[in-house]
Design an enzyme around this catalytic site. Structure first.
Site, PDB file in Angstrom:
ATOM      1  N   ASP A 204       0.902  -1.142   0.000  1.00 46.00           N
ATOM      2  CA  ASP A 204       0.000   0.000   0.000  1.00 46.00           C
ATOM      3  C   ASP A 204       0.943   1.194   0.000  1.00 46.00           C
ATOM      4  O   ASP A 204       1.526   1.522   1.043  1.00 46.00           O
ATOM      5  CB  ASP A 204      -0.888   0.019   1.242  1.00 46.00           C
ATOM      6  CG  ASP A 204      -1.916   1.128   1.151  1.00 46.00           C
ATOM      7  OD1 ASP A 204      -1.528   2.257   0.818  1.00 46.00           O
ATOM      8  OD2 ASP A 204      -3.101   0.860   1.385  1.00 46.00           O
ATOM      9  N   HIS A 205       1.135   1.811  -1.167  1.00 49.08           N
ATOM     10  CA  HIS A 205       2.252   2.759  -1.250  1.00 49.08           C
ATOM     11  C   HIS A 205       2.057   3.980  -0.349  1.00 49.08           C
ATOM     12  O   HIS A 205       3.021   4.654  -0.022  1.00 49.08           O
ATOM     13  CB  HIS A 205       2.549   3.147  -2.703  1.00 49.08           C
ATOM     14  CG  HIS A 205       1.613   4.164  -3.278  1.00 49.08           C
ATOM     15  ND1 HIS A 205       0.359   3.857  -3.720  1.00 49.08           N
ATOM     16  CD2 HIS A 205       1.747   5.498  -3.473  1.00 49.08           C
ATOM     17  CE1 HIS A 205      -0.229   4.954  -4.167  1.00 49.08           C
ATOM     18  NE2 HIS A 205       0.589   5.964  -4.023  1.00 49.08           N
ATOM     19  N   ASP A 262     -10.647   1.962  -5.136  1.00 47.45           N
ATOM     20  CA  ASP A 262      -9.297   2.348  -5.557  1.00 47.45           C
ATOM     21  C   ASP A 262      -8.521   3.047  -4.445  1.00 47.45           C
ATOM     22  O   ASP A 262      -7.314   2.869  -4.317  1.00 47.45           O
ATOM     23  CB  ASP A 262      -9.429   3.280  -6.783  1.00 47.45           C
ATOM     24  CG  ASP A 262      -8.087   3.687  -7.363  1.00 47.45           C
ATOM     25  OD1 ASP A 262      -7.236   2.795  -7.550  1.00 47.45           O
ATOM     26  OD2 ASP A 262      -7.880   4.892  -7.637  1.00 47.45           O
ATOM     27  N   HIS A 267      -5.705   2.998   0.862  1.00 45.82           N
ATOM     28  CA  HIS A 267      -4.913   4.137   1.323  1.00 45.82           C
ATOM     29  C   HIS A 267      -5.576   4.934   2.452  1.00 45.82           C
ATOM     30  O   HIS A 267      -4.952   5.232   3.463  1.00 45.82           O
ATOM     31  CB  HIS A 267      -4.639   5.100   0.161  1.00 45.82           C
ATOM     32  CG  HIS A 267      -4.077   4.433  -1.055  1.00 45.82           C
ATOM     33  ND1 HIS A 267      -3.191   3.389  -0.988  1.00 45.82           N
ATOM     34  CD2 HIS A 267      -4.268   4.666  -2.380  1.00 45.82           C
ATOM     35  CE1 HIS A 267      -2.851   3.018  -2.224  1.00 45.82           C
ATOM     36  NE2 HIS A 267      -3.503   3.765  -3.079  1.00 45.82           N
TER      37      HIS A 267
HETATM   38  C1  BG6 Z   1      -3.210   4.673  -6.635  1.00 44.55           C
HETATM   39  C2  BG6 Z   1      -4.554   4.777  -7.300  1.00 44.55           C
HETATM   40  O1  BG6 Z   1      -3.177   3.601  -5.737  1.00 44.55           O
HETATM   41  O2  BG6 Z   1      -2.940   5.881  -5.944  1.00 44.55           O
HETATM   42  C3  BG6 Z   1      -4.602   5.965  -8.238  1.00 44.55           C
HETATM   43  O3  BG6 Z   1      -4.805   3.594  -8.033  1.00 44.55           O
HETATM   44  C4  BG6 Z   1      -4.195   7.222  -7.518  1.00 44.55           C
HETATM   45  O4  BG6 Z   1      -5.898   6.117  -8.800  1.00 44.55           O
HETATM   46  C5  BG6 Z   1      -2.881   7.009  -6.782  1.00 44.55           C
HETATM   47  O5  BG6 Z   1      -4.053   8.247  -8.486  1.00 44.55           O
HETATM   48  C6  BG6 Z   1      -2.557   8.211  -5.918  1.00 44.55           C
HETATM   49  O6  BG6 Z   1      -1.274   8.030  -5.398  1.00 44.55           O
HETATM   50  P1  BG6 Z   1      -0.308   9.251  -5.166  1.00 44.55           P
HETATM   51  O7  BG6 Z   1       0.893   8.667  -4.515  1.00 44.55           O
HETATM   52  O8  BG6 Z   1      -0.045   9.834  -6.526  1.00 44.55           O
HETATM   53  O9  BG6 Z   1      -1.073  10.183  -4.297  1.00 44.55           O
END
Ligand code: BG6
Length: 515
Positions: A204-205, A262, A267
């Protein structure tokens, strides 16, 4: 300076280390399934280049791209160099890239072709001999989720899930981790046919973002916030993840996902858990995850009727971002012109436990909003309405800016200089950039190093993922029911979402924070 441990100091306990003292990343081959895709080019390889450039990557780490297209090692290296020059956090330095590229290989195979995995075994054994990767393997699933099952099956059949002579094997699984509870359970079952939970790292980045990690430090390394962090002092909490981007080229995935699946299932619930969890007994992966999951378990579940009153779903119509006209979601490439997909969600949640009883948590997430910004704000209760506070309407607010301009600010009241007692809100502000004078690493840099070190703290555990789906499923079911379906509200691209999202707070006498 290195300190020697004295006889009365305890042996370090690896279970108690986790976040505080990350073990050292170990030599290994990182096999990326789906290596010609977007994720490898935009995120994974640039992240690995950056950790190499910062001197944090052990020299004996190789990258083996596994994908269907025909390509030589050199062609693959050239593609990755081009992508890294475009997407890297720091400019690519020729001499560093040259050394880094020598550890990159390409392995062409169909995902379902047994012989491709047999050849992979030989290739990895050879790389162990030439590059000192010691039989350690990190399999990164960056291919489409429909490929996970064949890949897992063939890895097992080729014996690539086995370890020998002190080596390790781990898998990193990218989202989407299922589309509901049943499919997540099924995916977990399939993974566990080949790998144990300890070997499984679910990305989960958001957890790798510097400021998300700092939530725990803010809460548990500072004595001043702990006594206030509860229903007695907190009026409400807001969590916003806003993006100016639209669906782009991802309609194939997004049409079936939508914003709730998503972004919220993973997140946003993760950010909520870090904000709301109890202090863990130590900083090990499981102690932290044990506390996080209790938050999800305590989320109030709604009946069908309550869902419409507490969750607002929206979809962007045409509008403008920073003055430039943009299409509505239904007009985007590969989107069904009658699509019911949510590109915006706002929720009013409650965590039914002692700490958070009756504190509303408002969350919103959306594409094509006026600004890209993710933040958590803690709104404290009003001071007593005596002395100065009779006419003050602003609350003290602690804002944790996840991105951009990572930092933390606290809004307090102050006297405007002058002869009268005129009071205005002011901000005490901490910015990562200026306080530490260096850029934060990208989330994937941290997470890849953690996986190479065997530290799963910032990855989602099986039960966390399943509990999150158990919370999300009833909402999705209500939206896809045959009758009494909650309305899908349209909002112009470039606005802060549908009015119904404002009403959600207005009903409680509150408003979204202006970002
Ligand atoms: C991803 C989603 O996990 O996170 C995307 O699939 C989203 O839809 C993205 O744009 C947002 O990540 P960050 O790091 O750019 O805020």
């Amino acid at each position: 300076m290195l300190m020697n441990r004295t006889a009365d100091q305890p042996e370090p306990n690896p279970l108690r280390e986790g976040l505080a003292t990350r073990p050292v990343p170990q030599p290994c081959s990182i096999v990326i399934f789906g290596a010609t895709g977007d994720l490898a080019h935009r995120k994974l390889v640039p992240a690995l280049y950056n950790v190499a450039a910062d001197g944090e990557l052990p020299p004996a780490v190789t990258i083996v791209g596994f994908a269907r297209r025909k390509k030589s090692d050199d062609e693959f290296r050239r593609d990755l160099e081009e992508a890294t020059r475009k997407f890297s956090r720091q400019p690519v330095r020729d001499e560093i890239w040259k050394t880094f590229a020598q550890s990159i290989f390409y392995h062409q195979s169909e995902f379902g072709d047994e012989s491709g995995y047999k050849a992979l075994v030989e290739r990895l054994d050879e790389i162990d001999k030439t590059h000192g990767t010691r039989g350690n393997r990190l399999f990164y699933f960056a291919a489409g989720p429909d490929q996970f099952e064949p890949i897992l099956k063939h890895l097992k059949a080729a014996g690539l899930n086995q370890t020998c002579k002190g080596s390790w094997v781990r898998v990193i699984v990218e989202k989407p981790f299922g589309t509901d509870l049943a499919s997540a359970r099924e995916l977990n079952r399939i993974i566990h046919n080949s790998f144990t939970e300890e070997q499984t790292y679910r990305i989960d980045h958001f957890l790798g973002k510097e400021t998300a990690q700092n939530i725990l430090v803010l809460r548990f390394a500072n004595a001043i916030f702990a006594p206030l962090w509860n229903t007695h002092y907190i009026d409400h909490v807001q969590i916003t993840a806003a993006e100016t981007l639209g669906v782009g080229t991802r309609a194939g995935y997004y049409e079936r996902a939508g914003a709730l699946r998503d972004m919220v299932q993973n997140h946003l619930l993760q950010l909520l858990c870090l904000t709301a969890m109890e202090p863990p007994t130590d900083l090990s992966a499981d102690s932290i995850r044990d506390e996080k999951i209790k938050v999800v378990r305590s989320l109030r579940r709604w009946s069908r009727n309550e869902i419409a009153a507490n969750v607002v779903r929206g979809q962007y119509a045409k509008g403008a971002i920073h003055g430039d006209p943009v299409l509505g979601y239904r007009q985007e490439e590969n989107v069904n012109p009658d699509s019911q997909t949510d590109t915006f969600v706002a929720l009013r949640l409650f965590i039914d436990n002692w700490r958070w009883a009756d504190v509303p948590i408002y969350m919103r997430v959306g594409k094509r909003l006026p600004k890209s910004a993710t933040e958590i704000s803690i709104h404290f209760k009003k001071a007593p309405a005596v002395l100065f506070n009779k006419d003050l309407h602003d609350l003290n607010v602690l804002v944790i800016r996840i991105q951009p301009d990572e930092g933390i600010s606290l809004r307090i009241h102050a006297k405007v200089p002058g002869t009268s007692f005129h009071i205005e809100p002011v901000k005490m502000d901490f910015h990562y950039g200026t306080s530490f004078g260096k850029a934060s690493p990208e989330a994937y840099e941290r997470l890849l190093l953690d996986a190479m070190s065997g530290d799963a703290t910032l990855f989602a555990r099986r039960d966390e993922v399943e509990q999150a789906w158990a919370f999300i499923d009833p909402i999705e079911q209500a939206w896809h029911a045959k009758k009494d379906v909650p309305e899908l509200f349209f909002y112009p691209a470039g606005s802060w979402g549908p009015e119904a999202a404002d009403d959600l707070l207005a009903r409680d006498g509150r408003a979204w924070r202006r970002l």
